[in-house]
Design a protein around this motif. Structure first.
Motif, PDB file in Angstrom:
ATOM      1  N   ARG A 147       4.691  -5.883  -2.504  1.00  0.00           N
ATOM      2  CA  ARG A 147       4.489  -5.378  -3.785  1.00  0.00           C
ATOM      3  C   ARG A 147       4.004  -3.879  -3.693  1.00  0.00           C
ATOM      4  O   ARG A 147       3.556  -3.325  -4.883  1.00  0.00           O
ATOM      5  CB  ARG A 147       3.402  -6.228  -4.681  1.00  0.00           C
ATOM      6  N   LYS A 148       3.700  -3.142  -2.649  1.00  0.00           N
ATOM      7  CA  LYS A 148       3.665  -1.765  -2.830  1.00  0.00           C
ATOM      8  C   LYS A 148       4.935  -1.102  -2.319  1.00  0.00           C
ATOM      9  O   LYS A 148       5.428  -1.249  -1.467  1.00  0.00           O
ATOM     10  CB  LYS A 148       2.387  -1.380  -1.757  1.00  0.00           C
ATOM     11  N   PHE A 149       5.089   0.129  -3.022  1.00  0.00           N
ATOM     12  CA  PHE A 149       6.358   0.903  -2.621  1.00  0.00           C
ATOM     13  C   PHE A 149       6.015   2.101  -1.563  1.00  0.00           C
ATOM     14  O   PHE A 149       5.015   2.508  -1.262  1.00  0.00           O
ATOM     15  CB  PHE A 149       6.535   1.752  -3.854  1.00  0.00           C
ATOM     16  N   ILE A 150       7.030   2.157  -0.774  1.00  0.00           N
ATOM     17  CA  ILE A 150       6.906   3.058   0.550  1.00  0.00           C
ATOM     18  C   ILE A 150       8.197   3.911   0.233  1.00  0.00           C
ATOM     19  O   ILE A 150       9.148   3.187   0.419  1.00  0.00           O
ATOM     20  CB  ILE A 150       6.671   2.499   1.915  1.00  0.00           C
ATOM     21  N   CYS A 151       8.026   5.283   0.344  1.00  0.00           N
ATOM     22  CA  CYS A 151       9.338   6.189   0.086  1.00  0.00           C
ATOM     23  C   CYS A 151       9.920   6.194   1.471  1.00  0.00           C
ATOM     24  O   CYS A 151       9.461   5.785   2.521  1.00  0.00           O
ATOM     25  CB  CYS A 151       8.813   7.681  -0.557  1.00  0.00           C
ATOM     26  N   ASP A 152      11.135   6.441   1.285  1.00  0.00           N
ATOM     27  CA  ASP A 152      12.173   6.714   2.403  1.00  0.00           C
ATOM     28  C   ASP A 152      11.493   7.562   3.601  1.00  0.00           C
ATOM     29  O   ASP A 152      11.571   7.323   4.620  1.00  0.00           O
ATOM     30  CB  ASP A 152      13.422   7.058   2.068  1.00  0.00           C
ATOM     31  N   SER A 153      10.738   8.850   3.252  1.00  0.00           N
ATOM     32  CA  SER A 153      10.509   9.616   4.010  1.00  0.00           C
ATOM     33  C   SER A 153       9.177   9.178   4.653  1.00  0.00           C
ATOM     34  O   SER A 153       9.309   9.339   6.051  1.00  0.00           O
ATOM     35  CB  SER A 153      10.058  10.998   3.270  1.00  0.00           C
ATOM     36  N   LYS A 196      -3.592   3.241   5.455  1.00  0.00           N
ATOM     37  CA  LYS A 196      -2.941   3.032   4.212  1.00  0.00           C
ATOM     38  C   LYS A 196      -2.055   1.730   4.163  1.00  0.00           C
ATOM     39  O   LYS A 196      -1.913   0.574   3.654  1.00  0.00           O
ATOM     40  CB  LYS A 196      -2.170   4.003   3.814  1.00  0.00           C
ATOM     41  N   ILE A 197      -1.653   1.283   5.662  1.00  0.00           N
ATOM     42  CA  ILE A 197      -0.751  -0.005   5.874  1.00  0.00           C
ATOM     43  C   ILE A 197      -1.921  -1.186   5.938  1.00  0.00           C
ATOM     44  O   ILE A 197      -1.470  -2.130   5.300  1.00  0.00           O
ATOM     45  CB  ILE A 197      -0.112   0.121   7.305  1.00  0.00           C
ATOM     46  N   ARG A 198      -3.204  -0.874   6.354  1.00  0.00           N
ATOM     47  CA  ARG A 198      -4.175  -1.831   6.286  1.00  0.00           C
ATOM     48  C   ARG A 198      -4.284  -2.129   4.904  1.00  0.00           C
ATOM     49  O   ARG A 198      -4.760  -3.475   4.733  1.00  0.00           O
ATOM     50  CB  ARG A 198      -5.259  -1.501   6.875  1.00  0.00           C
ATOM     51  N   LEU A 199      -4.462  -1.381   4.131  1.00  0.00           N
ATOM     52  CA  LEU A 199      -4.753  -1.342   2.387  1.00  0.00           C
ATOM     53  C   LEU A 199      -3.556  -2.432   2.103  1.00  0.00           C
ATOM     54  O   LEU A 199      -4.016  -3.368   1.090  1.00  0.00           O
ATOM     55  CB  LEU A 199      -4.610  -0.187   1.728  1.00  0.00           C
ATOM     56  N   ILE A 200      -2.425  -2.166   2.273  1.00  0.00           N
ATOM     57  CA  ILE A 200      -1.247  -3.080   1.721  1.00  0.00           C
ATOM     58  C   ILE A 200      -1.483  -4.612   2.546  1.00  0.00           C
ATOM     59  O   ILE A 200      -1.358  -5.191   1.600  1.00  0.00           O
ATOM     60  CB  ILE A 200       0.126  -2.529   2.459  1.00  0.00           C
ATOM     61  N   TRP A 201      -1.904  -4.506   3.655  1.00  0.00           N
ATOM     62  CA  TRP A 201      -1.992  -5.893   4.347  1.00  0.00           C
ATOM     63  C   TRP A 201      -3.130  -6.581   3.908  1.00  0.00           C
ATOM     64  O   TRP A 201      -2.953  -7.847   3.208  1.00  0.00           O
ATOM     65  CB  TRP A 201      -2.109  -5.608   5.796  1.00  0.00           C
ATOM     66  N   ASN A 202      -4.326  -5.717   3.755  1.00  0.00           N
ATOM     67  CA  ASN A 202      -5.683  -6.584   3.127  1.00  0.00           C
ATOM     68  C   ASN A 202      -5.450  -6.980   1.737  1.00  0.00           C
ATOM     69  O   ASN A 202      -6.048  -7.967   1.291  1.00  0.00           O
ATOM     70  CB  ASN A 202      -6.684  -5.797   3.412  1.00  0.00           C
ATOM     71  N   HIS A 203      -4.645  -6.196   0.723  1.00  0.00           N
ATOM     72  CA  HIS A 203      -4.504  -6.512  -0.557  1.00  0.00           C
ATOM     73  C   HIS A 203      -3.621  -7.859  -0.793  1.00  0.00           C
ATOM     74  O   HIS A 203      -3.983  -8.842  -1.505  1.00  0.00           O
ATOM     75  CB  HIS A 203      -3.690  -5.317  -1.299  1.00  0.00           C
ATOM     76  N   ASN A 204      -2.806  -7.984   0.173  1.00  0.00           N
ATOM     77  CA  ASN A 204      -1.821  -9.101  -0.027  1.00  0.00           C
ATOM     78  C   ASN A 204      -2.637 -10.243   0.680  1.00  0.00           C
ATOM     79  O   ASN A 204      -2.421 -11.316  -0.062  1.00  0.00           O
ATOM     80  CB  ASN A 204      -0.597  -8.948   0.846  1.00  0.00           C
ATOM     81  N   LYS A 244       5.367   4.842  -7.079  1.00  0.00           N
ATOM     82  CA  LYS A 244       4.573   5.724  -6.477  1.00  0.00           C
ATOM     83  C   LYS A 244       4.247   5.538  -5.010  1.00  0.00           C
ATOM     84  O   LYS A 244       3.749   4.530  -4.902  1.00  0.00           O
ATOM     85  CB  LYS A 244       3.227   6.304  -7.296  1.00  0.00           C
ATOM     86  N   CYS A 245       4.572   6.233  -4.003  1.00  0.00           N
ATOM     87  CA  CYS A 245       4.629   5.826  -2.726  1.00  0.00           C
ATOM     88  C   CYS A 245       2.900   5.565  -2.228  1.00  0.00           C
ATOM     89  O   CYS A 245       2.029   6.363  -2.686  1.00  0.00           O
ATOM     90  CB  CYS A 245       4.934   7.043  -1.854  1.00  0.00           C
ATOM     91  N   ILE A 246       2.859   4.406  -1.760  1.00  0.00           N
ATOM     92  CA  ILE A 246       1.155   4.255  -1.458  1.00  0.00           C
ATOM     93  C   ILE A 246       0.769   4.961  -0.328  1.00  0.00           C
ATOM     94  O   ILE A 246      -0.446   5.191  -0.087  1.00  0.00           O
ATOM     95  CB  ILE A 246       1.442   2.598  -0.666  1.00  0.00           C
TER      96      ILE A 246
END
Length: 75
Positions: A26-32, A53-61, A6-8
């Motif tokens: 570890r987070k999925f981003i769809c091609d679109s 949303k990109i910050r969420l990916i970065w902060n989680h990692n 599921k796209c983040i």
């Protein structure tokens, strides 16, 4: 059981599954959404939402890394 990503960013599942996107920290981003991220400009309608949303990916990692380092660091 089928596991599908599921796209983040858009929170949708790509029609063809995992082959229609990439994993980032570890987070999925769809091609679109990947294409949209590459072309979005400050001031665009969804710019702030995408940045958040990109910050969420970065902060989680980073929080996972910091937890591991702090737990295993010995003075």
């Amino acid at each position: 059981m089928n596991l599908v990503p599921k796209c983040i960013i858009c929170e949708q599942v790509p029609e063809k599954g995992i082959v229609e996107g990439v994993f980032l920290n570890r987070k999925f981003i769809c091609d679109s959404c990947e294409e949209h991220i590459a072309n979005v400009m400050p001031g665009d309608q969804h710019y702030d939402e995408i940045v958040e949303k990109i910050r969420l990916i970065w902060n989680h990692n980073n929080s996972l890394t910091n937890t591991f380092v702090n737990k295993n660091y010995k003075q």
